[in-house]
Design a protein around this motif. Structure first.
Motif, mmCIF file in Angstrom:
data_model
loop_
_atom_site.group_PDB
_atom_site.id
_atom_site.type_symbol
_atom_site.label_atom_id
_atom_site.label_comp_id
_atom_site.label_asym_id
_atom_site.label_seq_id
_atom_site.Cartn_x
_atom_site.Cartn_y
_atom_site.Cartn_z
ATOM 1 N N LEU A 85 0.836 -1.041 -0.120
ATOM 2 C CA LEU A 85 0.169 0.124 -0.090
ATOM 3 C C LEU A 85 1.013 1.275 -0.059
ATOM 4 N N GLY A 86 1.814 1.411 0.792
ATOM 5 C CA GLY A 86 2.632 2.418 0.817
ATOM 6 C C GLY A 86 3.452 2.511 -0.120
ATOM 7 N N LEU A 87 3.932 1.688 -0.869
ATOM 8 C CA LEU A 87 4.693 1.854 -2.368
ATOM 9 C C LEU A 87 3.693 2.189 -3.563
ATOM 10 N N SER A 88 2.437 1.518 -3.549
ATOM 11 C CA SER A 88 1.436 2.274 -4.466
ATOM 12 C C SER A 88 0.952 3.702 -4.379
ATOM 13 N N VAL A 89 0.977 4.175 -3.017
ATOM 14 C CA VAL A 89 0.527 5.661 -3.022
ATOM 15 C C VAL A 89 1.780 6.544 -2.985
ATOM 16 N N PHE A 90 3.006 6.123 -3.188
ATOM 17 C CA PHE A 90 4.176 6.796 -3.427
ATOM 18 C C PHE A 90 4.015 8.012 -4.364
ATOM 19 N N VAL A 143 -12.158 10.754 -9.534
ATOM 20 C CA VAL A 143 -12.242 9.589 -10.150
ATOM 21 C C VAL A 143 -11.147 9.360 -11.070
ATOM 22 N N VAL A 144 -9.962 10.039 -11.388
ATOM 23 C CA VAL A 144 -8.541 9.817 -11.873
ATOM 24 C C VAL A 144 -7.796 9.565 -11.011
ATOM 25 N N ALA A 145 -7.803 9.995 -9.801
ATOM 26 C CA ALA A 145 -6.863 9.552 -8.727
ATOM 27 C C ALA A 145 -7.108 8.116 -8.173
ATOM 28 N N THR A 146 -8.438 8.016 -8.010
ATOM 29 C CA THR A 146 -8.983 6.679 -7.369
ATOM 30 C C THR A 146 -8.472 5.730 -8.308
ATOM 31 N N VAL A 147 -8.745 5.765 -9.614
ATOM 32 C CA VAL A 147 -8.414 4.715 -10.550
ATOM 33 C C VAL A 147 -6.972 4.541 -10.587
ATOM 34 N N GLY A 148 -6.138 5.558 -10.413
ATOM 35 C CA GLY A 148 -4.877 5.395 -10.572
ATOM 36 C C GLY A 148 -4.148 4.725 -9.365
ATOM 37 N N VAL A 149 -4.727 4.937 -8.237
ATOM 38 C CA VAL A 149 -4.194 4.250 -6.803
ATOM 39 C C VAL A 149 -4.380 2.709 -6.994
ATOM 40 N N LEU A 167 0.493 -7.351 0.355
ATOM 41 C CA LEU A 167 -0.700 -7.196 0.773
ATOM 42 C C LEU A 167 -1.863 -7.228 -0.137
ATOM 43 N N THR A 168 -3.158 -7.731 0.191
ATOM 44 C CA THR A 168 -4.015 -7.949 -0.915
ATOM 45 C C THR A 168 -5.193 -6.858 -0.357
ATOM 46 N N MET A 169 -6.356 -6.673 -1.426
ATOM 47 C CA MET A 169 -7.558 -6.025 -1.041
ATOM 48 C C MET A 169 -8.220 -6.393 0.221
ATOM 49 N N SER A 170 -8.100 -7.618 0.353
ATOM 50 C CA SER A 170 -8.898 -8.205 1.664
ATOM 51 C C SER A 170 -8.071 -7.878 2.928
ATOM 52 N N HIS A 171 -7.085 -7.205 2.915
ATOM 53 C CA HIS A 171 -6.442 -6.958 4.155
ATOM 54 C C HIS A 171 -7.018 -5.810 4.854
ATOM 55 N N SER A 172 -7.239 -5.734 6.062
ATOM 56 C CA SER A 172 -7.746 -4.699 6.973
ATOM 57 C C SER A 172 -7.434 -3.353 6.616
ATOM 58 N N GLY A 173 -8.232 -2.306 6.244
ATOM 59 C CA GLY A 173 -7.797 -0.889 5.960
ATOM 60 C C GLY A 173 -7.297 -0.631 4.609
ATOM 61 N N VAL A 174 -6.986 -1.767 3.573
ATOM 62 C CA VAL A 174 -6.539 -1.347 2.449
ATOM 63 C C VAL A 174 -7.439 -0.464 1.557
ATOM 64 N N MET A 243 -5.136 10.452 6.187
ATOM 65 C CA MET A 243 -6.465 9.914 5.262
ATOM 66 C C MET A 243 -6.136 8.774 4.764
ATOM 67 N N PHE A 244 -4.801 8.400 4.251
ATOM 68 C CA PHE A 244 -4.615 6.976 3.479
ATOM 69 C C PHE A 244 -3.603 6.401 3.921
ATOM 70 N N ALA A 245 -3.116 6.723 5.114
ATOM 71 C CA ALA A 245 -2.016 5.927 5.907
ATOM 72 C C ALA A 245 -2.787 4.738 6.524
ATOM 73 N N LEU A 246 -1.920 3.474 6.303
ATOM 74 C CA LEU A 246 -2.544 2.159 6.904
ATOM 75 C C LEU A 246 -2.304 2.203 8.471
ATOM 76 N N THR A 247 -1.314 2.582 9.057
ATOM 77 C CA THR A 247 -0.970 2.654 10.466
ATOM 78 C C THR A 247 -0.503 4.262 10.799
ATOM 79 N N HIS A 248 -0.752 4.570 12.106
ATOM 80 C CA HIS A 248 -0.670 5.609 12.555
ATOM 81 C C HIS A 248 -0.045 5.660 13.951
ATOM 82 N N ASP A 249 1.063 6.764 14.047
ATOM 83 C CA ASP A 249 1.790 6.722 15.267
ATOM 84 C C ASP A 249 0.888 7.585 16.275
#
Length: 282
Positions: A85-90, A143-149, A167-174, A243-249
């Motif tokens: 996920l982190g790599l795909s939103v780079f 729409v463009v951004a959602t398709v892209g990510v 990770l896959t789409m089924s993982h929590s929070g993805v 908004m799009f981080a999988l984990t938060h400190d």
């Protein structure tokens, strides 16, 4: 077959039917802004660049991670904690510039060419023009951004499959994170539109946009740590990342809080643009 007759009046001559009057409605203003958006070559080019940045940089980041892992050399600390996920939103850091700049061009460009006078003559109430521009471009950017990510995540998941980053789409929070990234970039486009209407200058709008998203966070990092912890989470870029981080400190906002803060920045920009649009001449 029916015929139409034109009667003559001794005083005024031929009497012709009056032209139909067209009422300015929100739907018609939206259709007008939609047509203007897609009539610009810059729209196609910049949206294409935004989509390219999202997918290309995400794939490059995943390929780099895989090569580092296969090399057997010690990995960088950031690479060790990487996820698909982190790599795909780079690429969001680059795509936000493309979409934000296009938002500025949509409004400030009309002031540069003088077309805004024709637009406001057709819509004298003015504010529907701003709402329509922001809504139309915000939806397109979303729409463009959602398709892209989602495309970037699908490709990256295949590249890093079988690695600790998998990770896959089924993982929590993805899915929530991917939708959050698309929403963040859509709102960046709205902020760009508002800045263009507020400053009425392409150069000024782009400068403020870049400063807000990229320069100010760097300046805040120079402040004492206690100040950083209290200020940094509420900056537009930091709130957007939440908004799009999988984990938060402990210092970061939750996804919901990040969305509320970023919406607040968006409303602030739109409010300033609306005030100037109503109070000053074009």
């Amino acid at each position: 077959m029916s015929t139409v007759t034109v009667t003559d009046s001794p005083a005024t001559g031929p009497v012709r039917a009056a032209r139909p009057t067209y009422k300015v409605t929100g739907r018609r203003v939206l259709r007008s802004e939609w047509a203007k958006l897609w009539s610009l070559r810059s729209t196609w080019i910049t949206l294409g660049l935004g989509l390219l940045f999202l997918v290309a940089f995400g794939v490059i980041a995943a390929a780099h991670y895989k090569s580092e892992l296969d090399s057997g050399r010690p990995m960088h600390r950031d690479d060790v904690a990487a996820t698909a996920l982190g790599l795909s939103v780079f690429g969001t850091n680059f795509a936000q510039l493309a979409l934000g700049v296009l938002g500025v061009l949509i409004t400030a460009g009309e002031y540069s060419t003088g077309m805004i006078r024709s637009t406001l003559a057709a819509v004298p109430r003015r504010l529907p023009v701003l709402w329509s521009k922001a809504s139309v471009f915000g939806l397109v950017a979303l729409v463009v951004a959602t398709v892209g990510v989602f495309v970037a995540f699908t490709i990256d998941s295949g590249i890093v499959s079988g690695t600790p980053a998998a990770l896959t789409m089924s993982h929590s929070g993805v899915v929530r994170s991917l939708l959050g990234a698309g929403l963040y970039l859509g709102l960046v486009g709205v902020i760009g539109t508002a800045l263009g209407a507020l400053l009425r200058s392409v150069a000024g709008g782009i400068s403020v946009l870049v400063a807000s998203l990229m320069l100010v966070p760097g300046l805040v990092s120079l402040l004492p740590s206690s100040w950083q912890d209290n200020i940094s989470p509420y900056l537009p870029s930091s709130a957007g990342e939440s908004m799009f981080a999988l984990t938060h400190d402990a210092t970061a906002l939750s996804p919901t809080a990040g969305l509320v803060v970023f919406l607040g920045w968006t409303v602030l920009a739109l409010t300033g643009a609306a005030y100037r649009l109503v109070r000053t001449d074009a």
